[in-house]
Design a protein around this motif. Structure first.
Motif, PDB file in Angstrom:
ATOM      1  N   SER A 162       0.126 -25.592 -15.933  1.00 21.77           N
ATOM      2  CA  SER A 162       0.769 -24.753 -16.948  1.00 21.77           C
ATOM      3  C   SER A 162       2.048 -24.116 -16.422  1.00 21.77           C
ATOM      4  N   VAL A 163       2.848 -24.876 -15.664  1.00 26.65           N
ATOM      5  CA  VAL A 163       4.144 -24.333 -15.259  1.00 26.65           C
ATOM      6  C   VAL A 163       4.938 -23.993 -16.514  1.00 26.65           C
ATOM      7  N   THR A 164       5.792 -23.006 -16.422  1.00 24.89           N
ATOM      8  CA  THR A 164       6.556 -22.594 -17.594  1.00 24.89           C
ATOM      9  C   THR A 164       7.544 -23.681 -17.987  1.00 24.89           C
ATOM     10  N   SER A 165       8.051 -23.560 -19.197  1.00 26.65           N
ATOM     11  CA  SER A 165       9.021 -24.541 -19.685  1.00 26.65           C
ATOM     12  C   SER A 165      10.245 -24.608 -18.775  1.00 26.65           C
ATOM     13  N   SER A 166      10.669 -23.467 -18.248  1.00 24.50           N
ATOM     14  CA  SER A 166      11.843 -23.428 -17.384  1.00 24.50           C
ATOM     15  C   SER A 166      11.602 -24.132 -16.053  1.00 24.50           C
ATOM     16  N   GLU A 167      10.336 -24.264 -15.665  1.00 22.92           N
ATOM     17  CA  GLU A 167       9.995 -24.898 -14.391  1.00 22.92           C
ATOM     18  C   GLU A 167       9.645 -26.376 -14.544  1.00 22.92           C
ATOM     19  N   ALA A 168       9.578 -26.863 -15.779  1.00 20.79           N
ATOM     20  CA  ALA A 168       9.075 -28.221 -16.025  1.00 20.79           C
ATOM     21  C   ALA A 168       9.972 -29.301 -15.417  1.00 20.79           C
ATOM     22  N   TYR A 169      11.276 -29.143 -15.516  1.00 26.16           N
ATOM     23  CA  TYR A 169      12.185 -30.155 -14.978  1.00 26.16           C
ATOM     24  C   TYR A 169      11.985 -30.314 -13.471  1.00 26.16           C
ATOM     25  N   GLN A 170      11.948 -29.187 -12.783  1.00 29.30           N
ATOM     26  CA  GLN A 170      11.783 -29.238 -11.335  1.00 29.30           C
ATOM     27  C   GLN A 170      10.435 -29.849 -10.963  1.00 29.30           C
ATOM     28  N   ALA A 171       9.393 -29.502 -11.735  1.00 28.34           N
ATOM     29  CA  ALA A 171       8.067 -30.062 -11.465  1.00 28.34           C
ATOM     30  C   ALA A 171       8.072 -31.573 -11.643  1.00 28.34           C
ATOM     31  N   MET A 172       8.813 -32.046 -12.620  1.00 26.31           N
ATOM     32  CA  MET A 172       8.897 -33.484 -12.864  1.00 26.31           C
ATOM     33  C   MET A 172       9.770 -34.163 -11.803  1.00 26.31           C
ATOM     34  N   GLU A 173      10.875 -33.537 -11.466  1.00 22.67           N
ATOM     35  CA  GLU A 173      11.799 -34.104 -10.484  1.00 22.67           C
ATOM     36  C   GLU A 173      11.143 -34.221  -9.105  1.00 22.67           C
ATOM     37  N   SER A 174      10.336 -33.214  -8.744  1.00 18.92           N
ATOM     38  CA  SER A 174       9.714 -33.192  -7.421  1.00 18.92           C
ATOM     39  C   SER A 174       8.423 -33.988  -7.354  1.00 18.92           C
ATOM     40  N   GLY A 175       7.953 -34.479  -8.504  1.00 16.65           N
ATOM     41  CA  GLY A 175       6.729 -35.259  -8.527  1.00 16.65           C
ATOM     42  C   GLY A 175       5.463 -34.432  -8.611  1.00 16.65           C
ATOM     43  N   VAL A 176       5.603 -33.127  -8.861  1.00 18.40           N
ATOM     44  CA  VAL A 176       4.422 -32.287  -9.052  1.00 18.40           C
ATOM     45  C   VAL A 176       3.656 -32.742 -10.290  1.00 18.40           C
ATOM     46  N   VAL A 177       4.394 -33.191 -11.310  1.00 13.20           N
ATOM     47  CA  VAL A 177       3.772 -33.752 -12.508  1.00 13.20           C
ATOM     48  C   VAL A 177       4.354 -35.132 -12.777  1.00 13.20           C
TER      49      VAL A 177
END
Length: 337
Positions: free
Chosen positions: A185-200
């Motif tokens: 449940s990372v926030t919307s503002s954190e979603a890009y970074q989570a996707m870029e880093s492979g967290v999601v």
């Protein structure tokens, strides 16, 4: 003459102070950047200012007043007068409206989303729960059904969701968890970074958010018809601030909500019409899930999660079945009209 001039100057200064004291200025806490998701708030501010001759204005702040997960807390202590939040950010604080985030409710379009949201917001159980945070529901921020953008090979079968790391909150997170996904449940503002880093591996958003938060720029594919549900993000006002308004100011605010919502729907509709062009521009593959796979998803993540929500919320003293039934009664009435 100098005495007369001095008296006139003092009178002018006093009048200025009276005028300034009479004006009402509200601070509004939102996050991210201006986008389709916040256009109704800007329209509301314009309408209220226009109707009151500039005597009631709103300063809309994108992250300058509070973090998005703390907007309801800010409203509760009067740190600002209006705010937007999403139910899934703190489901324990706004349990009653989480009925609107249940997966596979069958809401077909934004008009229906507005209807069911405002019907639920008007329920006494919602008003009572929000009052605990000194908050009054003002209007919804209607969003279409969420869909996934993802990296790697497209996932078009339910079995491929097993182990999938997905950014999804609230009922959507539970839906993906039911088929083996691993929601975060990372926030919307954190979603890009989570996707870029492979967290999601994938991110569940409405179209405007995929654009605004850049997740579409990381995507190889997008599910066009998964439509598992959406999140519910109300705009609330501080009760004390609302009750402190003059009758004319309160009327200006309340009467502007329908027009603000209409403006939002028109603006969002234009975005949806451009979506296929966006996918083509960014070379994102449109993935269509088969009816058979969708039926499997609904069987696992639809009614079982609905029943569990009703049982859990009823045990906590909420009129869960009544709220749940109100959603479907509203949908029926809206379609009939």
């Amino acid at each position: 003459m100098s005495k007369i001039a001095a008296k006139l100057l003092c009178t002018a200064i006093a009048c200025t102070f009276v005028t300034e004291a009479a004006a009402t200025e509200w601070n509004v806490s939102v996050w991210g950047k201006r986008r389709a998701f916040t256009e109704h708030i800007h329209k509301l501010a314009d309408l209220v200012s226009e109707k009151t001759g500039g005597e009631f204005t709103m300063n809309i702040s994108y992250g300058g007043l509070s973090k998005n997960r703390e907007n309801l807390d800010g409203i509760s202590i009067g740190a600002f007068e209006m705010a937007q939040f999403c139910a899934g950010y703190h489901a324990d604080k706004n349990r009653a409206i989480t009925v609107l985030e249940l997966p596979f409710l069958g809401v077909a379009n934004l008009d229906e989303e507005v209807a069911v949201s405002h019907a639920i917001y008007a329920h006494p159980a919602v008003a009572d729960e929000m009052a605990q945070w000194n908050a009054k529901m003002l209007m919804t921020s209607p969003m279409p059904q969420y869909n996934l953008v993802g990296t790697g090979e497209p996932r078009d079968e339910l079995a491929e969701f097993d182990g999938m790391r997905v950014r999804a909150t609230g009922g959507l997170g539970k839906a993906f968890s039911a088929v083996g996904g691993v929601p975060t449940s990372v926030t919307s503002s954190e979603a890009y970074q989570a996707m870029e880093s492979g967290v999601v591996d994938t991110v569940a958003f409405a179209q405007h958010a995929h654009l605004s938060f850049g997740t579409i720029n990381q995507a190889a594919w997008w599910t066009a018809n998964l439509n598992p549900g959406t999140v519910n993000c109300p705009v609330v006002v501080n009760i004390d601030a609302y009750e402190s308004l003059s009758d004319a100011e309160r009327e200006a605010l309340d009467s502007s909500v329908p027009e603000a919502i209409d403006y939002y729907l028109s603006n969002y509709g234009a975005l949806l019409q451009r979506w296929d062009e966006v996918l083509a521009e960014k070379n994102v593959t449109k993935v269509m899930i088969s009816d058979e796979e969708l039926a499997k998803f609904k069987d696992v993540a639809g009614k079982p999660i609905h029943d569990a929500w009703i049982a859990e919320m009823s045990a906590q003293g909420l009129p869960a079945q009544e709220l749940y039934d109100l959603v479907f009664k509203t949908l029926e009435d809206t379609r009939a009209n």
